[in-house]
Design a protein around this motif. Structure first.
Motif, PDB file in Angstrom:
ATOM      1  N   ALA A 198       0.833  -1.209   0.000  1.00 14.51           N
ATOM      2  CA  ALA A 198       0.000   0.000   0.000  1.00 14.51           C
ATOM      3  C   ALA A 198       0.866   1.257   0.000  1.00 14.51           C
ATOM      4  CB  ALA A 198      -0.926  -0.017   1.213  1.00 14.51           C
ATOM      5  N   LEU A 199       1.984   1.204   0.718  1.00 12.18           N
ATOM      6  CA  LEU A 199       2.885   2.359   0.752  1.00 12.18           C
ATOM      7  C   LEU A 199       3.546   2.570  -0.607  1.00 12.18           C
ATOM      8  CD1 LEU A 199       4.540   1.783   4.246  1.00 12.18           C
ATOM      9  CD2 LEU A 199       2.955   3.616   3.626  1.00 12.18           C
ATOM     10  N   TYR A 200       3.920   1.497  -1.284  1.00 13.89           N
ATOM     11  CA  TYR A 200       4.534   1.612  -2.607  1.00 13.89           C
ATOM     12  C   TYR A 200       3.555   2.243  -3.603  1.00 13.89           C
ATOM     13  CZ  TYR A 200       9.166  -0.543  -2.509  1.00 13.89           C
ATOM     14  OH  TYR A 200      10.504  -0.788  -2.318  1.00 13.89           O
ATOM     15  N   LEU A 215       4.659  10.704  -0.933  1.00 12.51           N
ATOM     16  CA  LEU A 215       5.444  10.700   0.296  1.00 12.51           C
ATOM     17  C   LEU A 215       6.860  11.196   0.019  1.00 12.51           C
ATOM     18  CD1 LEU A 215       4.380   7.144   1.552  1.00 12.51           C
ATOM     19  CD2 LEU A 215       3.380   9.336   2.231  1.00 12.51           C
ATOM     20  N   SER A 216       7.312  12.123   0.829  1.00 14.91           N
ATOM     21  CA  SER A 216       8.680  12.628   0.698  1.00 14.91           C
ATOM     22  C   SER A 216       9.652  11.604   1.271  1.00 14.91           C
ATOM     23  CB  SER A 216       8.821  13.948   1.462  1.00 14.91           C
ATOM     24  OG  SER A 216       8.677  13.717   2.861  1.00 14.91           O
ATOM     25  N   PRO A 217      10.940  11.687   0.926  1.00 15.97           N
ATOM     26  CA  PRO A 217      11.931  10.750   1.482  1.00 15.97           C
ATOM     27  C   PRO A 217      11.952  10.728   3.005  1.00 15.97           C
ATOM     28  CG  PRO A 217      12.872  11.945  -0.361  1.00 15.97           C
ATOM     29  CD  PRO A 217      11.533  12.567  -0.104  1.00 15.97           C
ATOM     30  N   ALA A 218      11.800  11.899   3.629  1.00 14.50           N
ATOM     31  CA  ALA A 218      11.803  11.969   5.096  1.00 14.50           C
ATOM     32  C   ALA A 218      10.591  11.242   5.684  1.00 14.50           C
ATOM     33  CB  ALA A 218      11.821  13.426   5.547  1.00 14.50           C
ATOM     34  N   VAL A 219       9.445  11.387   5.036  1.00 16.16           N
ATOM     35  CA  VAL A 219       8.230  10.730   5.522  1.00 16.16           C
ATOM     36  C   VAL A 219       8.338   9.226   5.337  1.00 16.16           C
ATOM     37  CG1 VAL A 219       5.754  10.447   5.125  1.00 16.16           C
ATOM     38  CG2 VAL A 219       6.749  12.731   5.195  1.00 16.16           C
ATOM     39  N   ARG A 220       8.884   8.793   4.188  1.00 20.40           N
ATOM     40  CA  ARG A 220       9.047   7.351   3.958  1.00 20.40           C
ATOM     41  C   ARG A 220       9.955   6.728   5.021  1.00 20.40           C
ATOM     42  NH1 ARG A 220       9.414   8.875  -1.530  1.00 20.40           N
ATOM     43  NH2 ARG A 220      11.690   8.669  -1.472  1.00 20.40           N
ATOM     44  N   LYS A 221      11.034   7.406   5.322  1.00 18.47           N
ATOM     45  CA  LYS A 221      11.950   6.907   6.349  1.00 18.47           C
ATOM     46  C   LYS A 221      11.275   6.847   7.709  1.00 18.47           C
ATOM     47  CE  LYS A 221      16.447   7.824   8.455  1.00 18.47           C
ATOM     48  NZ  LYS A 221      17.632   8.733   8.501  1.00 18.47           N
ATOM     49  N   GLN A 222      10.486   7.862   8.013  1.00 21.79           N
ATOM     50  CA  GLN A 222       9.791   7.898   9.302  1.00 21.79           C
ATOM     51  C   GLN A 222       8.759   6.783   9.415  1.00 21.79           C
ATOM     52  OE1 GLN A 222       7.811  11.626  10.094  1.00 21.79           O
ATOM     53  NE2 GLN A 222       7.708  11.253  12.292  1.00 21.79           N
ATOM     54  N   ILE A 223       8.058   6.505   8.312  1.00 27.77           N
ATOM     55  CA  ILE A 223       7.063   5.429   8.307  1.00 27.77           C
ATOM     56  C   ILE A 223       7.734   4.079   8.571  1.00 27.77           C
ATOM     57  CG2 ILE A 223       5.499   4.111   6.827  1.00 27.77           C
ATOM     58  CD1 ILE A 223       4.677   6.732   5.518  1.00 27.77           C
ATOM     59  N   PHE A 261      12.274   0.898  -0.042  1.00 26.62           N
ATOM     60  CA  PHE A 261      11.181   1.864  -0.016  1.00 26.62           C
ATOM     61  C   PHE A 261      11.640   3.185   0.599  1.00 26.62           C
ATOM     62  CE2 PHE A 261       7.750   3.797   2.524  1.00 26.62           C
ATOM     63  CZ  PHE A 261       6.896   4.156   1.499  1.00 26.62           C
ATOM     64  N   ALA A 262      12.372   3.109   1.704  1.00 29.28           N
ATOM     65  CA  ALA A 262      12.791   4.326   2.404  1.00 29.28           C
ATOM     66  C   ALA A 262      13.841   5.103   1.617  1.00 29.28           C
ATOM     67  CB  ALA A 262      13.322   3.968   3.790  1.00 29.28           C
ATOM     68  N   LEU A 263      14.768   4.381   0.943  1.00 28.68           N
ATOM     69  CA  LEU A 263      15.896   5.020   0.269  1.00 28.68           C
ATOM     70  C   LEU A 263      15.733   5.122  -1.239  1.00 28.68           C
ATOM     71  CD1 LEU A 263      18.715   3.233   2.307  1.00 28.68           C
ATOM     72  CD2 LEU A 263      17.695   5.473   2.739  1.00 28.68           C
ATOM     73  N   GLN A 264      14.586   4.604  -1.754  1.00 24.01           N
ATOM     74  CA  GLN A 264      14.319   4.610  -3.201  1.00 24.01           C
ATOM     75  C   GLN A 264      15.407   3.879  -3.974  1.00 24.01           C
ATOM     76  OE1 GLN A 264      13.515   9.017  -3.701  1.00 24.01           O
ATOM     77  NE2 GLN A 264      11.716   8.229  -4.751  1.00 24.01           N
ATOM     78  N   CYS A 265      15.850   2.758  -3.435  1.00 23.59           N
ATOM     79  CA  CYS A 265      16.855   1.944  -4.133  1.00 23.59           C
ATOM     80  C   CYS A 265      16.182   1.105  -5.206  1.00 23.59           C
ATOM     81  CB  CYS A 265      17.572   1.029  -3.141  1.00 23.59           C
ATOM     82  SG  CYS A 265      18.483   1.914  -1.847  1.00 23.59           S
ATOM     83  N   LYS A 266      16.898   0.834  -6.275  1.00 25.85           N
ATOM     84  CA  LYS A 266      16.377   0.018  -7.336  1.00 25.85           C
ATOM     85  C   LYS A 266      16.653  -1.471  -7.043  1.00 25.85           C
ATOM     86  CE  LYS A 266      16.930   3.461 -10.961  1.00 25.85           C
ATOM     87  NZ  LYS A 266      17.541   3.766 -12.300  1.00 25.85           N
TER      88      LYS A 266
END
Length: 268
Positions: A208-210, A216-224, A261-266
């Motif tokens: 659901a998050l993806y 979602l900003s990078p900071a919000v993704r990391k916080q989640i 998800f948090a770091l947007q890695c491929k």
């Protein structure tokens, strides 16, 4: 298990545990625990002269006196219940008792199933007497047993079940999977069911998050990830850290997905 023994456990389920605490017995136990007369008078005032009623759409029932139970939702509620059942361990001298509020388990280990059942039956009979004397109620339908041992040890048994009878001539149900204090237990303590249920719970949330990652900003993704997803894996990790690598690999894969998800890695 490492010594080749079988371990039998009985997980007790008290019916409406917090609501059935007898005030007279509670005050007597508070006195026996060393609480002074002035403090005891305060506790007596705290549990006495309470009433309850039901209110629906502006209509209320007549108030009725609360003659037993400890106030739920209060700080003192769990503490008073813990004091109330604290002497349960005194009747379980041949077994170990773990109590966390109303989540109570008694267990013991023996070399063979016959000895194990004999001890557990004796202990459970004493527990039922204690429950009756303290005016509590046991939900025998939800009170279950579980047999622990190595896979080879359990495989040798023709019927890997515990036969523990109740005072009503019933038999407690033996389960092969049980959630206790947030941890799913299995007979071999492999924690495979726990990790499986943990993964099936977290993957849909991650999906659901993806699907909404663009919002979602990078900071919000990391916080989640740090506040919503990782605590579920961290809980009890010191308990299931010894699980086989085949089970732990599933969590490693899940953890890597959190990082992507948090770091947007491929994906590689």
């Amino acid at each position: 298990m490492e010594q080749g023994n079988l371990t039998g456990a009985i997980f007790l389920d008290f019916a409406k545990a917090f609501d059935t605490v007898d005030h007279g017995i509670l005050l007597e136990k508070l006195k026996n625990s060393g609480i002074g007369d002035r403090t005891l008078t305060w506790f007596q005032s705290y549990v006495s002269d309470r009433s309850q009623y039901v209110s629906i759409s502006g209509s209320s029932s007549l108030p009725l006196p609360v003659t037993c139970g400890v106030p739920q939702g209060s700080i003192l509620g769990p503490l008073l219940f813990t004091i109330f059942i604290n002497d349960l361990r005194n009747v379980c001298k041949a077994s170990t008792v773990h109590m966390y509020a109303d989540d109570t388990v008694i267990y013991t280990s023996k070399p063979n199933l016959t000895q194990l059942e004999a001890v557990l039956q004796e202990q459970f009979t004493e527990v039922e007497k204690w429950i009756k004397n303290n005016k509590l109620f046991l939900n025998t339908d939800k009170t279950v047993t579980m047999l622990f041992g190595t896979a080879p040890k359990l495989h040798k048994l023709q019927n890997p079940h515990l036969c523990v009878g109740t005072k009503s001539n019933g038999m407690l149900t033996t389960v092969t999977s049980l959630k206790y204090l947030g941890m799913w237990l299995d007979p071999n303590l492999s924690f495979g069911p726990h990790i499986e249920k943990l993964s099936s719970k977290l993957y849909p949330k991650l999906g659901a998050l993806y699907r909404n990652k663009s919002c979602l900003s990078p900071a919000v993704r990391k916080q989640i990830v740090q506040q919503m997803l990782m605590p579920a894996i961290d809980y009890g990790d010191v308990v299931y850290a010894a699980a086989p690598q085949t089970h732990l690999h599933k969590l490693t894969t899940l953890y890597n997905s959190f990082c992507r998800f948090a770091l947007q890695c491929k994906f590689m």
